[in-house]
Write a protein that holds these residues in place. Structure first.
Motif, short mmCIF file in Angstrom:
data_model
loop_
_atom_site.label_atom_id
_atom_site.label_comp_id
_atom_site.label_asym_id
_atom_site.label_seq_id
_atom_site.Cartn_x
_atom_site.Cartn_y
_atom_site.Cartn_z
N VAL A 28 0.74 -1.18 0.03
CA VAL A 28 -0.14 -0.03 -0.20
C VAL A 28 1.00 1.27 -0.13
CG1 VAL A 28 -0.25 0.19 2.51
CG2 VAL A 28 -2.20 1.03 1.18
N TYR A 29 2.20 1.21 0.09
CA TYR A 29 2.88 2.27 0.31
C TYR A 29 3.11 2.75 -1.17
CZ TYR A 29 7.06 4.92 1.02
OH TYR A 29 8.04 5.86 0.72
N TYR A 30 3.18 1.67 -2.10
CA TYR A 30 3.44 2.15 -3.51
C TYR A 30 2.23 3.36 -3.67
CZ TYR A 30 3.65 2.17 -8.45
OH TYR A 30 3.45 2.71 -9.78
N LYS A 31 0.86 2.94 -3.54
CA LYS A 31 -0.16 4.02 -3.56
C LYS A 31 0.21 5.28 -2.88
CE LYS A 31 -3.75 0.27 -3.92
NZ LYS A 31 -5.04 -0.14 -3.11
N GLY A 32 0.82 5.12 -1.60
CA GLY A 32 1.10 6.33 -0.99
C GLY A 32 2.13 7.25 -1.80
N VAL A 34 2.63 7.05 -5.16
CA VAL A 34 1.88 7.63 -6.10
C VAL A 34 0.98 8.82 -5.93
CG1 VAL A 34 0.14 7.36 -7.91
CG2 VAL A 34 1.72 5.54 -7.47
N ALA A 35 0.33 8.77 -4.67
CA ALA A 35 -0.53 9.82 -4.07
C ALA A 35 0.15 11.21 -3.74
CB ALA A 35 -1.47 9.51 -2.72
N TYR A 84 9.94 1.96 -5.09
CA TYR A 84 9.21 1.29 -4.28
C TYR A 84 9.81 -0.11 -3.77
CZ TYR A 84 5.69 -2.10 -2.57
OH TYR A 84 5.26 -3.07 -1.89
N LEU A 129 -4.27 5.44 3.82
CA LEU A 129 -3.98 4.18 3.25
C LEU A 129 -3.75 3.35 4.36
CD1 LEU A 129 -1.76 5.59 0.37
CD2 LEU A 129 -4.25 4.30 0.19
#
Lengths: 173, 512
Positions: A28-32, A34-35, A84, A129
């Protein structure tokens, strides 16, 4: 009286930091990542639009700056996945290793003896997240804090408790 | 409203930084509007934003802050939107200080600042009642007592610095016992100070010497008609048949060069004068546990550097210093040991000649070197490539101007300049870059035009990093970074495997 000993050490016999098995961070850190990158480039786009309107830039200059920003942003997003995957950490008996960065990759090693304080932080994106960041503060002036980002709460708490226990046992030794 | 809230609001509102920020914001808006009528809502909004930031931020921080002491640890949690939870072992607390401005006094509160070695600033500021302050202080003092008792037990064994007796069968170590050394006094004469002032910055020093040479050359040339170098250059350019545009560039270039020349010259003279003024009759007294520097013409200043405060010792040698045989001595102090956080943590003394006495003081024996690494050729090759790219780009530009008939082919010589400068710098980096292990110290040499040699005791090494940039992966090299309480040192272009092995050894030494 203890017997004095000063045996020669073969550097090849010492534990090799290169042979460490690193642990990755939460997916989920990857989404962070990107955000936060989207927010950064969004901010740049808004600021550039305001600046171009206020300063009355010619359309050629606007086109060039937009093109340049787009190229940089696309390059940045393309590197996020690799960044990441490269970001990871490893805990050893006497030190902690953190690996991060793609362009100027770094492998930092912090002996527990040199750690001053530890903190767990959770920014807005991380709260949304559901991941935590662990900051380790050393006594080194310019190095400041090192972050292990993208951890589960329990994992962050466990690492923190282990580091603090190591500091205490080192003081008592 | 509680007393704490009142004090936080008042301190936030009347914080000098918030006042300055508000003032600067207003000035910038007025300057930006250039005297035209400023939009009222823009101005009001800007002031409102700054004030909200000044008042709301400390209030949010303060009222979301919770702290508690448990198991020898001080825990802090703060933040509403963004959560932070900090844990400080009580033994790591470096200083506790209290503040009592008029707002605190009026509300009968105490401002407490807690500082560790982790950052250059204060870790935590609390506004407490006297009773709360007393309780917290007691808890921290109790923990410190336990820690000090433990430390005093450790000190009961004779320290390595001052051995009481030589263990039998142990090879003699070439380190003079500090207690046996008499204080050594080194005095600076006027010529030493002028030389130190001139050589401290080699670019300015070279400029000053170049000016003196130029003046001498001009005196000889003035015997001839149409003699100054400037006129010669312009006439030479004209004789080559350059276009008026290029002649304008030449004249502008000469004007800029003269301006730069004068600024650097004035700067070199003024800085040398200031240095002589500040270090007038400088006297350095080296005792086993401290270095005392007395200096100054108008005000006599006495600086005391304690051994315990020092983190590393460096000798810097630039081009001019190596010619006159002097060095700049630099002692890095632990930032956390300074009472004033804004104070520089570097003690520098130019024109130093007695390297051996400082190495003795720092208990270094250069012969102790056990193993080490040198920077690889790669760093020179990389700089040559950068220089070559610059040379090609400049060469192409000059060729284009030559093709248009505005320049002659002689100007192609100029395009070799990036190659020479980058090549020279890369060569210096390659020649100077090394890291070695000795019995008690890490010995680092580094630097471009100026060589810096540093001795760091192992106990001062805080963090070790290996940096490998994308362009270093092909050559399997990396940079080694050593972070200490005072500075971070970087040795470029080491072999990856060897640097990793050195890191393993360093970690072992730190641990044992």
């Amino acid at each position: 009286m203890n017997t004095f000993s000063n045996q020669q050490i073969d550097p090849r016999s010492l534990p090799d930091a290169e042979a460490i098995e690193y642990q990755g961070v939460l997916p989920v850190y990857y989404k962070g990542l990107v955000a936060s990158t989207l927010l950064s480039w969004g901010g740049i786009a808004i600021m550039s639009t305001i600046a171009s309107l206020l300063l009355d830039w010619p359309w050629v200059a606007i086109l060039i700056s937009v093109g340049l920003c787009l190229v940089l942003a696309i390059g940045n997003f393309m590197l996020l996945g690799a960044a990441y995957r490269y970001r990871c950490y490893a805990i050893r008996e006497h030190d902690i290793h953190i690996r991060q960065g793609i362009i100027r990759g770094v492998q930092a090693t912090i002996p527990y003896k040199r750690i001053q304080q530890v903190s767990i932080t959770q920014g807005l994106i991380a709260r949304r997240l559901g991941y935590h960041n662990l900051a380790i503060w050393t006594s080194s002036t310019n190095a400041g804090e090192m972050y292990i980002k993208g951890l589960e709460r329990t994992e962050a708490e466990r690492i923190k408790a282990y580091i603090l226990a190591q500091i205490r046992s080192d003081e008592q030794a | 409203m509680s007393r704490q809230a009142l004090v936080v609001m008042l301190c936030g509102l009347l914080n000098i930084r918030s006042l300055i920020t508000t003032g600067l914001f207003l000035v910038s808006i007025l300057v930006w509007s250039k005297g035209a009528e400023t939009n009222g809502w823009v101005l009001g909004g800007a002031i409102g934003l700054v004030l909200v930031q000044s008042i709301l931020r400390p209030i949010v921080r303060y009222f979301s802050l919770r702290y508690w002491v448990e198991g020898g640890l001080l825990h802090l949690a703060h933040g509403w939107l963004s959560k932070h939870k900090l844990t400080i072992p009580l033994s790591r607390i470096h200083s506790l200080s209290t503040e009592s401005n008029m707002w605190y006094q009026a509300t009968d509160m105490v401002g407490l600042k807690i500082d560790t070695k982790a950052t250059e600033g204060v870790e935590l500021e609390l506004i407490l009642t006297q009773a709360e302050y007393d309780t917290l202080y007691q808890v921290i003092a109790q923990e410190e007592r336990i820690y000090l008792e433990h430390a005093s037990q450790e000190e009961a064994t004779p320290p390595l610095e001052e051995p009481s007796s030589q263990p039998s069968g142990m090879e003699a170590v070439d380190i003079a016992s500090p207690s046996a050394v008499e204080p050594k006094i080194i005095s600076y004469q006027l010529w030493d100070l002028i030389r130190a002032g001139l050589t401290g910055n080699h670019i300015k020093g070279i400029w000053l010497i170049a000016y003196v040479v130029y003046k001498g050359f001009e005196e000889i040339r003035s015997l001839l008609p149409e003699s100054t170098i400037t006129r010669q250059i312009i006439q030479y350019s004209k004789s080559l048949g350059h276009s008026p545009q290029v002649m304008q560039w030449v004249e502008d270039g000469i004007a800029i060069a003269i301006g730069l020349f004068v600024v650097l010259l004035a700067s070199a003279v003024i800085q040398t004068g200031i240095y002589v003024w500040q270090y007038w009759q400088a006297e350095v007294e080296i005792s086993p546990k401290r270095i005392v520097l007395s200096r100054g013409l108008s005000t006599r200043i006495k600086q005391v550097i304690r051994r315990k405060q020092a983190v590393s010792i460096s000798f810097k040698t630039n081009i001019l210093e190596s010619l006159v045989g002097t060095k700049t001595l630099q002692v890095d102090l632990a930032r956390s040991s300074l009472s004033d956080k804004d104070e520089s943590n570097k003690f520098r003394l130019r024109g130093w000649q007695d390297e051996a006495s400082i190495l003795d003081w720092w208990q270094v024996s250069p012969r102790e070197i056990q193993r080490g690494l040198r920077s690889r050729w790669y760093i020179w090759r990389l700089h040559l490539l950068i220089g070559l790219a610059g040379a090609l780009a400049l060469g192409a530009f000059v060729a284009w101007l030559t093709y248009r008939g505005e320049l002659t082919w002689h100007w192609q010589l100029l395009s070799t300049l990036p190659l020479v400068l980058c090549g020279g710098y890369g060569w210096s980096l390659y020649r100077h870059g090394s890291v070695r292990l000795t019995a008690r110290h890490l010995h680092i040499t580094q630097g471009g035009w100026a060589r810096q040699e540093t001795w760091i005791p192992y106990e001062s090494v805080g963090m070790i990093s290996l940096r490998q940039a994308i362009w270093q992966r092909g050559t399997n090299t990396c940079s080694l970074e050593i972070s200490t309480l005072g500075s971070t040192y970087r040795i470029p272009a080491l072999g990856r495997g060897e640097a990793s092995e050195l890191r393993n050894v360093l970690l072992y030494i730190i641990e044992v």
